[in-house]
Design an enzyme around this catalytic site. Sequence first.
Site, PDB file in Angstrom:
ATOM      1  N   GLU A 260       0.915  -1.147  -0.069  1.00  0.00           N
ATOM      2  CA  GLU A 260       0.163   0.081   0.152  1.00  0.00           C
ATOM      3  C   GLU A 260       0.811   1.087  -0.130  1.00  0.00           C
ATOM      4  O   GLU A 260       1.928   1.193   0.792  1.00  0.00           O
ATOM      5  CB  GLU A 260      -0.781   0.116   1.197  1.00  0.00           C
ATOM      6  CG  GLU A 260      -2.001  -0.967   1.370  1.00  0.00           C
ATOM      7  CD  GLU A 260      -2.699  -0.966   2.581  1.00  0.00           C
ATOM      8  OE1 GLU A 260      -2.947   0.242   3.205  1.00  0.00           O
ATOM      9  OE2 GLU A 260      -3.334  -1.876   3.048  1.00  0.00           O
TER      10      GLU A 260
ATOM     11  N   LYS B 105     -15.196   3.176   5.877  1.00  0.00           N
ATOM     12  CA  LYS B 105     -14.085   2.821   6.684  1.00  0.00           C
ATOM     13  C   LYS B 105     -14.148   3.730   7.923  1.00  0.00           C
ATOM     14  O   LYS B 105     -14.891   4.586   8.017  1.00  0.00           O
ATOM     15  CB  LYS B 105     -12.876   3.439   5.559  1.00  0.00           C
ATOM     16  CG  LYS B 105     -12.529   2.464   4.766  1.00  0.00           C
ATOM     17  CD  LYS B 105     -10.859   2.572   4.110  1.00  0.00           C
ATOM     18  CE  LYS B 105     -10.049   1.746   5.203  1.00  0.00           C
ATOM     19  NZ  LYS B 105      -8.691   1.959   4.759  1.00  0.00           N
TER      20      LYS B 105
ATOM     21  N   GLU C  69      -9.161   9.070   6.025  1.00  0.00           N
ATOM     22  CA  GLU C  69      -9.192   7.530   5.827  1.00  0.00           C
ATOM     23  C   GLU C  69     -10.277   7.053   4.793  1.00  0.00           C
ATOM     24  O   GLU C  69     -10.090   6.064   3.974  1.00  0.00           O
ATOM     25  CB  GLU C  69      -9.311   7.084   6.953  1.00  0.00           C
ATOM     26  CG  GLU C  69      -9.129   5.381   6.845  1.00  0.00           C
ATOM     27  CD  GLU C  69      -7.560   4.925   6.808  1.00  0.00           C
ATOM     28  OE1 GLU C  69      -6.909   5.764   6.868  1.00  0.00           O
ATOM     29  OE2 GLU C  69      -7.485   3.815   6.616  1.00  0.00           O
TER      30      GLU C  69
END
Length: 501
Positions: free
Chosen positions: A268, A321, A329
């Site tokens: 990521e 999320k 986020e």
Amino acid sequence: MGFSYLWVLLLCIVGEGLVKGALGVGGLACNWGTRSTHPLPPSIVVKLLKDNGFSKVKLFEADPGALQALGGTGIQVMVGIPNELLAPLASSVTVAENWVSKNVSYYISKNGVDIRYVAVANEPFLKTYKDTFLQTTFPALQNIQAALIKAGLGRQVKVTIPLNADVYQTDSGLPSGGNFRSDIHSLMMSILKFLSDNGGALTINIYPFLSLQADPDFPKEYAFFNNTSKPVVDGSISYTNVLDANFDTCIAALEKNGFSSLPVIVGEVGWPTDGDPNANIEDARRFNQGLVSRILAGQGSPKRSTPPDIYIFGLIDEDAKSTQPGNFERHWGVFNFDGSIKYSLDIGRGKALVPAKGVHYLARQWCIMAPDASPSDPNLAQSINYACSYADCTSLGYGSSCGMLDARSNASYAFNMYYQTMDQRKGACEFSNLSVTTTTDPSPTQNGQNRSCRFEIMIDLGKHEKPRRPRSSPAAGLREHNSHKVVMVLLVLVLVSTLMI
Ligand SMILES: *[C@@H]1O[C@H](CO)[C@@H](O)[C@H](O)[C@H]1NC(C)=O
Ligand SMILES: *[C@@H]1O[C@H](CO)[C@@H](O)[C@H](O)[C@H]1NC(C)=O
Ligand SMILES: *[C@@H]1O[C@H](CO)[C@@H](O)[C@H](O)[C@H]1NC(C)=O
Ligand SMILES: *[C@@H]1O[C@H](CO)[C@@H](O)[C@H](O)[C@H]1NC(C)=O
Ligand SMILES: *[C@@H]1O[C@H](CO)[C@@H](O)[C@H](O)[C@H]1NC(C)=O
Ligand SMILES: *[C@@H]1O[C@H](CO)[C@@H](O)[C@H](O)[C@H]1NC(C)=O
């Protein structure tokens, strides 16, 4: 005749190899997360991936819709195993065999999905998890590997563990001083040996944005690429960006412990666009363009010239999320939640990003604060809080795209997010007589900083009331009311479960 035909064929194959070589690893890779109240249909996401040159995708779990849609596309898939499954997988090889059979073998043989990796756990040794997953991660990894071998997939499908970059650190402050955290050092040695013995890879998640977030003194320019104004000098190497420095800290840690040839994947990396003053369109575009350019150029790090696979986080925004790390986020997507473009990117040979196609939206109507309602109404704050506890209001915060709204528009934004999240259902725009629906787009005009505040129209997932010819009977109204409640209960469950993760 037959000979020259074969020759041409060979040339084609070699030619394709050369083209891919010239483009580096032959395409982009990204994370496809699905923590959304209104996820895009998987077939649309897969088209979006292909249209934009993504040849690899990482899923956080074996999502049936995503895996079915990826079948026969040639896109290489890394399938994740959520941390909640670690304990059962660690406890029994049979559980692991079932998981592999249902979630890997099935999709490979029945759907033609090109699964290349199983990612066991997600950042299990994150410091904030304390010791929760310390005992289960390695046994789960071993059981999954054994199950893959038993299923005859030992060569085709490799294992990895995606770890946060907090598993290693450097005492000297320089990449060459890298080593694994002392509290997990011996566990890491066992895992690395196992990965190494089984042809697996180490996956690390690196977040320059979070470095900036955590430390206001962090030199922002160092987060981006191609800025040599303040390099970090480590022996003969000058580091001009934190991604290289962080990656090489990991490489140094591996070298120090005898694993210098273990493949490393960046699982990521990315930059969010909203929910924080540093999370904005300009910085995200700059970071991701720098990232994409180096991926396409096949550029490695100073310590490892072979370019790693790099999975961009993420493909699309996810409005469900957890906001525990911060309001940003929910805004990591290169694309908006609906697959529309946030900013332009050159994705190689002058090609620009293309948006998702064939997305169905709800009607062009919004819920706003009633013109005759007063911003000083005593019920207003409570109504906004209610709306924002079910819908995503992270764009309203300080320094965010809708952070400059006045009190009235602020309320309208919250009411609209609730209304859209509830699929524009009847009763979803009734906030103590403070709200009305409108067909005029209430989005404010651009404020000049490219931080345009959008009053969304949600994707149509077929959950709103179908238009009916006769006026609805009271009984029908009651049913709708109840199904509305069911949706709310489900939403609460989604919110609670995301908070728990
Ligand atoms: C397949 O994966 C899904 C998603 O992670 C999980 O819920 C399910 O239990 C798995 N199936 C088996 C048989 O383990
Ligand atoms: C590099 O960073 C400095 C500030 O540290 C900035 O003034 C300059 O414009 C940057 N150069 C490039 C090419 O981005
Ligand atoms: C921001 O807006 C300016 C002028 O409106 C434009 O030139 C620039 O390209 C925009 N930047 C992004 C990242 O969209
Ligand atoms: C970085 O610099 C190289 C060489 O000067 C150039 O080819 C590349 O386009 C630059 N990348 C970015 C993101 O500015
Ligand atoms: C807008 O709403 C948010 C979320 O409830 C709140 O934090 C913020 O203070 C409000 N701003 C204004 C100007 O009313
Ligand atoms: C909304 O207005 C109607 C008509 O004026 C009134 O009967 C009702 O009590 C009001 N509801 C609320 C929650 O204030």
